[in-house]
Write a protein that holds these residues in place. Structure first.
Motif, PDB file in Angstrom:
ATOM      1  N   GLY A 114      27.482  70.098  19.779  1.00 35.29           N
ATOM      2  CA  GLY A 114      28.883  70.061  20.186  1.00 35.29           C
ATOM      3  C   GLY A 114      29.444  68.659  20.113  1.00 35.29           C
ATOM      4  O   GLY A 114      30.564  68.443  19.634  1.00 35.29           O
ATOM      5  N   ARG A 115      28.654  67.689  20.566  1.00 36.74           N
ATOM      6  CA  ARG A 115      29.090  66.296  20.571  1.00 36.74           C
ATOM      7  C   ARG A 115      29.363  65.779  19.165  1.00 36.74           C
ATOM      8  O   ARG A 115      30.290  64.998  18.948  1.00 36.74           O
ATOM      9  CB  ARG A 115      27.997  65.458  21.253  1.00 36.74           C
ATOM     10  CG  ARG A 115      28.197  63.970  21.221  1.00 36.74           C
ATOM     11  CD  ARG A 115      27.029  63.294  21.924  1.00 36.74           C
ATOM     12  NE  ARG A 115      26.782  61.958  21.458  1.00 36.74           N
ATOM     13  CZ  ARG A 115      25.645  61.305  21.632  1.00 36.74           C
ATOM     14  NH1 ARG A 115      24.652  61.880  22.270  1.00 36.74           N
ATOM     15  NH2 ARG A 115      25.487  60.077  21.194  1.00 36.74           N
ATOM     16  N   GLN A 117      30.143  67.709  16.588  1.00 34.66           N
ATOM     17  CA  GLN A 117      31.029  68.650  15.909  1.00 34.66           C
ATOM     18  C   GLN A 117      30.298  69.479  14.848  1.00 34.66           C
ATOM     19  O   GLN A 117      30.779  69.654  13.722  1.00 34.66           O
ATOM     20  CB  GLN A 117      32.214  67.902  15.290  1.00 34.66           C
ATOM     21  CG  GLN A 117      33.051  67.173  16.351  1.00 34.66           C
ATOM     22  CD  GLN A 117      34.206  66.393  15.758  1.00 34.66           C
ATOM     23  OE1 GLN A 117      34.078  65.804  14.689  1.00 34.66           O
ATOM     24  NE2 GLN A 117      35.341  66.414  16.435  1.00 34.66           N
ATOM     25  N   PRO A 119      29.309  73.126  13.983  1.00 33.91           N
ATOM     26  CA  PRO A 119      29.674  74.497  14.380  1.00 33.91           C
ATOM     27  C   PRO A 119      28.443  75.385  14.544  1.00 33.91           C
ATOM     28  O   PRO A 119      27.547  75.362  13.701  1.00 33.91           O
ATOM     29  CB  PRO A 119      30.564  74.976  13.233  1.00 33.91           C
ATOM     30  CG  PRO A 119      30.218  74.112  12.065  1.00 33.91           C
ATOM     31  CD  PRO A 119      29.789  72.791  12.621  1.00 33.91           C
TER      32      PRO A 119
END
Length: 283
Positions: A114-115, A117, A119
């Protein structure tokens, strides 16, 4: 010592690897060389993907063929030509990694994705080159490996993506007892990241040096034939004939700056050192 290669030899047709390398703990060790110099062959030999013709390989103090499953799980790898199927999603990878690696840190892995980016529900085949590179490194870091072997992890990335990958690796090295062996054809990455650099050319190590020493002490002297004849060559490592005269690689740049103030003396870089060591001649 995390790994030791002692005169490891492997021959393919006309190409012959003859490599001696030490990778200590708490150190980022770089392996630099042109395409075809032997970097990938060295990495695959360490990992047991290629069997050496002769020589010794030790990992974590044991002969490489004596490593148990637990010790093998302490090695994280990024190889330029292999990864998970492109039809998998990151969510699927996170779902089965724990089956292979008991120490897989699923929550930490997902948080880092998540950090950076990455997916979770998109198939890997649809990732950009930068996303794939970051995912490879994130996966290798996800199960607490002591030793990372990274073959061109920043290849094909733009400046921002390369810096993101290097930030991940700096974070990894914050824990004592770990180490990295990394190759890259982008010398600026190695200059800012590696503690020590090995240069490989035509299958042989032609230089081993601390990165800071290369940057602080090495230099390239440029001069015409007249100045070359008068030059004290005590600290000259390699000489290359040029259209204007000669280029000379030295590991004592300051000596020549002080004693030959009229000479052009360029500060050393990893690229310059590799080029001169590979193409220059020994006096």
């Amino acid at each position: 010592m995390l790994a030791e290669l002692d005169h490891v030899k492997k021959q393919y047709g006309d190409f012959k690897l003859d490599c001696t390398i030490e990778i200590p703990e708490d150190c980022v060790t770089g392996l630099i060389g042109a395409n075809g110099a032997g970097k990938s062959t060295t990495f695959k030999t360490i990992l047991g993907l290629l069997k050496p013709d002769s020589g010794k390989i030790k990992i974590f103090g044991k002969n490489s063929d004596e490593l148990g499953e637990k010790e093998k799980r302490q090695i994280g790898t990024v190889l330029s030509d292999s990864f998970f199927s492109g039809y998998l999603t990151v969510k699927q990878i996170a779902g089965f990694m724990g089956d292979f690696y008991p120490d897989f840190r699923k929550k930490e892995f997902q948080d880092r994705c998540g950090r950076f980016q990455i997916p979770m529900d998109k198939k890997i085949k649809d990732f950009s080159t930068g996303m794939k590179a970051k995912l490879k490194v994130l996966t290798a870091m996800s199960y607490g490996a002591r030793f990372l072997i990274l073959d061109e992890p920043t290849a094909g990335l733009d400046v921002m993506a390369r810096e993101s990958v290097l930030d991940l690796l700096r974070e990894y090295m914050e824990i004592p007892g770990r180490g990295i062996l990394i190759s890259s054809h982008i010398s600026s990455d190695l200059e800012q990241f590696c503690d020590e650099i090995y240069m490989i050319h035509q299958g042989k190590i032609i230089l081993r040096e601390e990165t800071d020493v290369i940057l602080e002490n090495y230099g390239v002297l440029k001069m015409d034939s007249h100045d070359f004849q008068k030059l004290d060559k005590t600290y000259i490592l390699k000489v290359k004939k040029e259209a204007f005269g000669f280029s000379c690689l030295t590991d004592r740049r300051q000596f020549y700056q002080e004693n030959y103030p009229s000479l052009a003396v360029e500060k050393g870089s990893v690229d310059e050192a590799l080029t001169m060591m590979a193409k220059g001649e020994t006096l």
